[in-house]
Design a protein around this motif. Sequence first.
Motif, PDB file in Angstrom:
ATOM      1  N   PRO A 266       0.778  -1.130   0.012  1.00 26.43           N
ATOM      2  CA  PRO A 266       0.036   0.146   0.081  1.00 26.43           C
ATOM      3  C   PRO A 266       0.783   1.378   0.093  1.00 26.43           C
ATOM      4  CG  PRO A 266       0.213  -0.907   2.382  1.00 26.43           C
ATOM      5  CD  PRO A 266       0.650  -1.806   1.379  1.00 26.43           C
ATOM      6  N   GLY A 267       2.074   1.120  -0.213  1.00 21.39           N
ATOM      7  CA  GLY A 267       3.228   2.297  -0.119  1.00 21.39           C
ATOM      8  C   GLY A 267       4.006   1.891   0.868  1.00 21.39           C
ATOM      9  N   VAL A 268       5.212   2.779   0.768  1.00 23.90           N
ATOM     10  CA  VAL A 268       6.461   2.360   1.522  1.00 23.90           C
ATOM     11  C   VAL A 268       6.625   3.223   2.945  1.00 23.90           C
ATOM     12  CG1 VAL A 268       7.813   1.784  -0.478  1.00 23.90           C
ATOM     13  CG2 VAL A 268       7.814   4.292   0.029  1.00 23.90           C
ATOM     14  N   GLY A 269       6.823   2.811   3.776  1.00 22.84           N
ATOM     15  CA  GLY A 269       7.360   3.536   5.126  1.00 22.84           C
ATOM     16  C   GLY A 269       8.411   3.380   5.882  1.00 22.84           C
ATOM     17  N   GLY A 270       8.819   3.981   6.757  1.00 17.54           N
ATOM     18  CA  GLY A 270       9.880   3.912   7.711  1.00 17.54           C
ATOM     19  C   GLY A 270      10.646   5.079   7.462  1.00 17.54           C
ATOM     20  N   HIS A 271      11.963   5.203   8.061  1.00 17.36           N
ATOM     21  CA  HIS A 271      12.568   6.455   7.725  1.00 17.36           C
ATOM     22  C   HIS A 271      13.554   6.209   6.589  1.00 17.36           C
ATOM     23  CE1 HIS A 271      16.252   9.021   8.215  1.00 17.36           C
ATOM     24  NE2 HIS A 271      15.450  10.006   8.748  1.00 17.36           N
ATOM     25  N   LEU A 303       1.825   7.229  -4.766  1.00 17.19           N
ATOM     26  CA  LEU A 303       0.379   6.970  -5.307  1.00 17.19           C
ATOM     27  C   LEU A 303      -0.241   5.780  -4.822  1.00 17.19           C
ATOM     28  CD1 LEU A 303       0.925   8.153  -8.898  1.00 17.19           C
ATOM     29  CD2 LEU A 303      -0.505   9.467  -7.155  1.00 17.19           C
ATOM     30  N   MET A 304       0.666   4.741  -4.060  1.00 13.57           N
ATOM     31  CA  MET A 304      -0.210   3.488  -3.642  1.00 13.57           C
ATOM     32  C   MET A 304      -1.237   3.757  -2.834  1.00 13.57           C
ATOM     33  SD  MET A 304       0.797   1.585  -6.059  1.00 13.57           S
ATOM     34  CE  MET A 304       0.186  -0.150  -5.368  1.00 13.57           C
ATOM     35  N   PRO A 305      -1.031   4.606  -1.670  1.00  8.34           N
ATOM     36  CA  PRO A 305      -2.320   4.759  -0.835  1.00  8.34           C
ATOM     37  C   PRO A 305      -3.582   5.240  -1.546  1.00  8.34           C
ATOM     38  CG  PRO A 305      -0.425   5.540   0.287  1.00  8.34           C
ATOM     39  CD  PRO A 305       0.007   5.288  -1.134  1.00  8.34           C
ATOM     40  N   GLU A 306      -3.539   6.271  -2.498  1.00  5.44           N
ATOM     41  CA  GLU A 306      -4.555   6.525  -3.275  1.00  5.44           C
ATOM     42  C   GLU A 306      -5.103   5.412  -3.936  1.00  5.44           C
ATOM     43  OE1 GLU A 306      -3.849  10.123  -5.419  1.00  5.44           O
ATOM     44  OE2 GLU A 306      -2.809  10.916  -3.803  1.00  5.44           O
ATOM     45  N   HIS A 307      -4.289   4.711  -4.680  1.00  7.09           N
ATOM     46  CA  HIS A 307      -4.529   3.425  -5.273  1.00  7.09           C
ATOM     47  C   HIS A 307      -5.514   2.342  -4.477  1.00  7.09           C
ATOM     48  CE1 HIS A 307      -4.774  -0.091  -8.108  1.00  7.09           C
ATOM     49  NE2 HIS A 307      -4.147  -0.636  -7.127  1.00  7.09           N
ATOM     50  N   VAL A 308      -4.900   2.337  -3.296  1.00  7.41           N
ATOM     51  CA  VAL A 308      -5.638   1.476  -2.398  1.00  7.41           C
ATOM     52  C   VAL A 308      -6.807   1.880  -2.225  1.00  7.41           C
ATOM     53  CG1 VAL A 308      -5.820   0.583  -0.094  1.00  7.41           C
ATOM     54  CG2 VAL A 308      -3.365   0.319  -1.150  1.00  7.41           C
ATOM     55  N   VAL A 309      -7.446   3.202  -1.839  1.00  4.65           N
ATOM     56  CA  VAL A 309      -8.627   3.758  -1.450  1.00  4.65           C
ATOM     57  C   VAL A 309      -9.461   3.635  -2.614  1.00  4.65           C
ATOM     58  CG1 VAL A 309     -10.016   5.841  -1.074  1.00  4.65           C
ATOM     59  CG2 VAL A 309      -7.770   5.139   0.219  1.00  4.65           C
ATOM     60  N   GLU A 310      -8.838   3.823  -3.895  1.00  3.83           N
ATOM     61  CA  GLU A 310      -9.736   3.891  -5.234  1.00  3.83           C
ATOM     62  C   GLU A 310     -10.136   2.257  -5.464  1.00  3.83           C
ATOM     63  OE1 GLU A 310      -9.161   4.710 -10.093  1.00  3.83           O
ATOM     64  OE2 GLU A 310      -7.898   5.240  -8.563  1.00  3.83           O
ATOM     65  N   ARG A 311      -9.377   1.398  -5.102  1.00  4.39           N
ATOM     66  CA  ARG A 311      -9.866   0.037  -5.420  1.00  4.39           C
ATOM     67  C   ARG A 311     -10.936  -0.499  -4.639  1.00  4.39           C
ATOM     68  NH1 ARG A 311      -6.433  -4.120  -6.670  1.00  4.39           N
ATOM     69  NH2 ARG A 311      -8.089  -5.613  -6.193  1.00  4.39           N
ATOM     70  N   LEU A 312     -10.712  -0.024  -3.067  1.00  3.40           N
ATOM     71  CA  LEU A 312     -11.594  -0.271  -2.182  1.00  3.40           C
ATOM     72  C   LEU A 312     -13.040   0.230  -2.486  1.00  3.40           C
ATOM     73  CD1 LEU A 312     -12.443  -1.493   0.709  1.00  3.40           C
ATOM     74  CD2 LEU A 312     -11.642   0.724   1.752  1.00  3.40           C
ATOM     75  N   MET A 313     -12.804   1.620  -3.039  1.00  6.24           N
ATOM     76  CA  MET A 313     -14.199   2.288  -3.431  1.00  6.24           C
ATOM     77  C   MET A 313     -14.903   1.210  -4.622  1.00  6.24           C
ATOM     78  SD  MET A 313     -14.580   6.136  -4.099  1.00  6.24           S
ATOM     79  CE  MET A 313     -13.222   6.351  -4.955  1.00  6.24           C
ATOM     80  N   ASN A 314     -14.276   1.048  -5.684  1.00 12.29           N
ATOM     81  CA  ASN A 314     -14.549   0.147  -6.482  1.00 12.29           C
ATOM     82  C   ASN A 314     -15.258  -1.139  -6.081  1.00 12.29           C
ATOM     83  OD1 ASN A 314     -14.002   1.959  -8.633  1.00 12.29           O
ATOM     84  ND2 ASN A 314     -12.081   1.256  -8.979  1.00 12.29           N
TER      85      ASN A 314
END
Length: 440
Positions: A266-271, A303-314
Amino acid sequence: MKTLLQKIQTKTATVGVIGLGYVGLPLAVEKAKAGFYVTGFDIQPQKVSLVNRGENYIGDIIPQELKDLVASGHLKATSDFEDIGKCDVIAICVPTPLDVFKQPDLSFVVSSAQSVADHLHKEMLVVLESTTYPGTTEEVLLPLFEEKGLKVGKDFYLAFSPERVDPGNHLYKTKNTPKVVGGCTDACTQHAKALYEAVLNAPVFAVSSPKEAEMTKILENTFRIVNCALANEMALVCNRMGINVWEVINAAATKPFGFVPFYPGPGVGGHCIPIDPFFLTYKARAYDYHTRLIEMAGEINDLMPEHVVERLMNLLNDQAKPLKNSSILLCGIAYKGDIDDLRESPALKIWQLLEQKGAIVTYTDPYCPEVLLNGEKVLSSPLMQELVQKADAVVITTAHKENVDYKLIADNAKLIFDTKNILSQSLNIRPETLENLHIL
């Protein structure tokens, strides 16, 4: 009278570590375990108090080891930076975040370096471990120190050694991870190398100067951000083509050469991954060069968090349900599995995007009992059957392998969007075998 090098080699040097976070505290512990007397410096009184009580707050440290080191007097903490002058060796391990324009914020490094400069004395070694752009050690720290009238390589020693902490890694810890050091002079490198050889159970590699050492860390994490972006872009393309990207990556990983598997999410995290490569992007502009590959990789991952939300919406739309006012349960809020680290977590970004679209969000995470979101403290909900059944969708945003009952989710959720493919790993469940399961 012993020289500094002799003090390091005999472990009679007094060591200071500035910054008692994910990097500094494990380093301080290892130095104390090696036999040095170590003082940790931090501006946060709470951390200082916890250390002095022998109470651990970093996952990669064994709590009893910390308690024993404090009890023996080998490790203590303070907020009194006057004590820097009592140290023979100082390691700077403070945060180096990016500002809103993705430009390095060196304020913590500069502040720490100034404190060191105020108490710099002859026969002192200073090592910067904070990740930064190539040139920082020689262009920012060195002038501060030489203003005191001391000569680097003769009166004092200055080097850079990149931290390589991987939170949650059960195989490689601070103690057994190879080290890279680069000093401002050969003598600086010699002293820094001797220090880490006295502490670590791993090889210590010397490079020509601090710039090479600084660039080493940037290259390591640029490799990761680019390959993460490639995996994420493959996931986007495969989703449109109706191809299981996880199966593709696992198949490609059977090749014994020429391929290193990276997995989407869903994206990348950490420092490290979302931040470190942009230190080079910033510095490269001074040489009239634009690091296009790094910048594009950052854009894809962002952009991956936005993609996750868009997929969920669909997915909800396919069930004739709008995202607005839907109850969404986020399973996992840490940026990485089986740790409590929230830094740059994509799950937090997904949460904010969902709320912006009117969704009602709750979260469950056994490693993160509470989280600060938009200035408010939110508590984790226990993972129970009723919680899962009430949710219109469960979005798995962190691949915790332990302490999460994925079977409970599989058996009770109306809709599951598994962005980490953890159900396949933990329960051997594939989307085609569970009608309500969808993967990234």
